[in-house]
Design a protein around this motif. Structure first.
Motif, PDB file in Angstrom:
ATOM      1  N   HIS A 153       1.024  -1.568   0.232  1.00  0.00           N
ATOM      2  CA  HIS A 153      -0.104  -0.509  -0.209  1.00  0.00           C
ATOM      3  C   HIS A 153       0.773   1.755   0.288  1.00  0.00           C
ATOM      4  N   ARG A 195      -8.166   3.394   8.797  1.00  0.00           N
ATOM      5  CA  ARG A 195      -8.936   3.356   7.999  1.00  0.00           C
ATOM      6  C   ARG A 195      -8.527   2.881   6.439  1.00  0.00           C
ATOM      7  N   ASP A 196      -6.904   3.395   5.824  1.00  0.00           N
ATOM      8  CA  ASP A 196      -6.279   2.358   5.402  1.00  0.00           C
ATOM      9  C   ASP A 196      -6.220   1.045   5.587  1.00  0.00           C
ATOM     10  N   ASP A 198      -7.701  -1.245   7.127  1.00  0.00           N
ATOM     11  CA  ASP A 198      -9.075  -1.426   7.490  1.00  0.00           C
ATOM     12  C   ASP A 198      -9.465  -2.639   5.971  1.00  0.00           C
ATOM     13  N   ASP A 199      -9.138  -0.820   4.967  1.00  0.00           N
ATOM     14  CA  ASP A 199      -9.511  -1.099   3.947  1.00  0.00           C
ATOM     15  C   ASP A 199      -8.597  -2.751   3.485  1.00  0.00           C
ATOM     16  N   ALA A 202      -9.370  -5.791   5.122  1.00  0.00           N
ATOM     17  CA  ALA A 202     -11.099  -6.100   5.014  1.00  0.00           C
ATOM     18  C   ALA A 202     -10.943  -7.739   4.098  1.00  0.00           C
ATOM     19  N   SER A 237      -8.551  -3.181  14.852  1.00  0.00           N
ATOM     20  CA  SER A 237      -9.755  -3.118  13.364  1.00  0.00           C
ATOM     21  C   SER A 237      -9.340  -4.859  13.433  1.00  0.00           C
TER      22      SER A 237
END
Length: 277
Positions: A153, A195-196, A198-199, A202, A237
């Motif tokens: 990422h 949030r990154d 978690d995305d 997922a 998370s």
């Protein structure tokens, strides 16, 4: 009485120097020794134990016992590899410590979900008998895989890192929720958020949740709780995702990555100690 407890896994060893009757308190010292490709797991564990013996020597105290919590099949077939240290199956060590602290009761059932660096072990345990009902291991969900997702990422966003840096960034997210990741040469940077994370995780987290559900179904038992253990339990998370979809309550002990080592410390002398919980 001072003892050494070790949690061993494919990643290497986490070891603590502690008092036999109070392994739940802050250890006198800890050592984490990551396994190198050219080293066996037993030799890595011996390095960790030796390091803590050296610490004890500087404090002018003596280590009375040592014990190693290990997963079945993890290269501990030769007794001479680890000297006089006791060998204890990791599930036994984890359950002993959780009972010692009152984290789990003496009846009913619980799930021990060990989120390690190279995989996830899920065990349904009958607490009244102290026996494992069923267990599964998934090697396609582990901390190392999550580290690689973080690394990829960041690369997409112009930040080149090594695996150790990616792991550090992942761990720092659990503390603050936002990390300013910098390129190895200092030229690029990217604000990486929870949030990154978690995305990008997922899919793997859904898979892990499915393994837990499947293991519970295979056991034919309705557990009252799911105890998250190992370094992966520190990732907020994962706990949130499990809690939102799975029925049993989610429990995360203090310093979940040390539960195996603390359980090994408790079992190192062969004595039966009074629970504190």
């Amino acid at each position: 009485m001072l003892v050494v407890g070790v949690g061993a896994g494919a990643h290497g060893a986490r070891a603590i120097l502690t008092h036999l009757d109070s392994p739940h308190r802050a250890p006198l010292a800890t050592r984490t020794v990551r396994r190198r490709r050219d080293r066996s797991l037993p030799s890595t564990v011996v390095d960790a134990i030796s390091a803590l013996h050296a610490v004890a020597s500087t404090l002018d105290v003596h280590v009375e016992h040592s014990a190693i919590a290990y997963r079945s099949g993890d290269e501990f077939d030769a007794r001479e590899d680890v000297g006089s240290a006791q060998l204890v199956p990791d599930t036994i060590a984890q359950l002993r410590y959780l009972r010692f602290t009152g984290t789990v009761p003496a009846h009913g059932a619980t799930v021990l979900c060990d989120l390690g660096s190279t995989g996830m072990s899920v065990s349904v345990v009958d607490l009244a008998r102290g026996a494992m009902v069923t267990s599964q291991r998934a090697t396609s969900f582990g901390g190392d895989d999550l580290d690689q997702l973080v690394r990829r990422h960041l690369a997409v966003h112009g930040v080149r890192t090594d695996v150790d840096t990616a792991r550090s960034i992942k761990e720092r997210l659990s503390e603050g929720g936002v990390v300013n990741a910098r390129d190895l040469d200092g030229r690029g940077n990217h604000v990486f958020t929870r949030r990154d994370f978690d995305d990008i995780t997922a899919g793997p987290v859904r898979y892990a949740r499915m393994i837990v559900e499947q293991t519970i179904e295979l056991s034919g038992i309705e557990p009252a709780s799911i105890v998250l253990l190992g370094g992966g339990a520190n990732i907020a998370s994962i706990a949130v995702a499990f809690e939102s979809k799975l029925g049993p309550r989610i429990v995360i002990p203090h310093r979940p990555e040390l539960v195996s080592a603390r359980g090994a410390a408790l079992l190192s002398s062969g004595q039966r100690l009074t629970n504190v919980g």
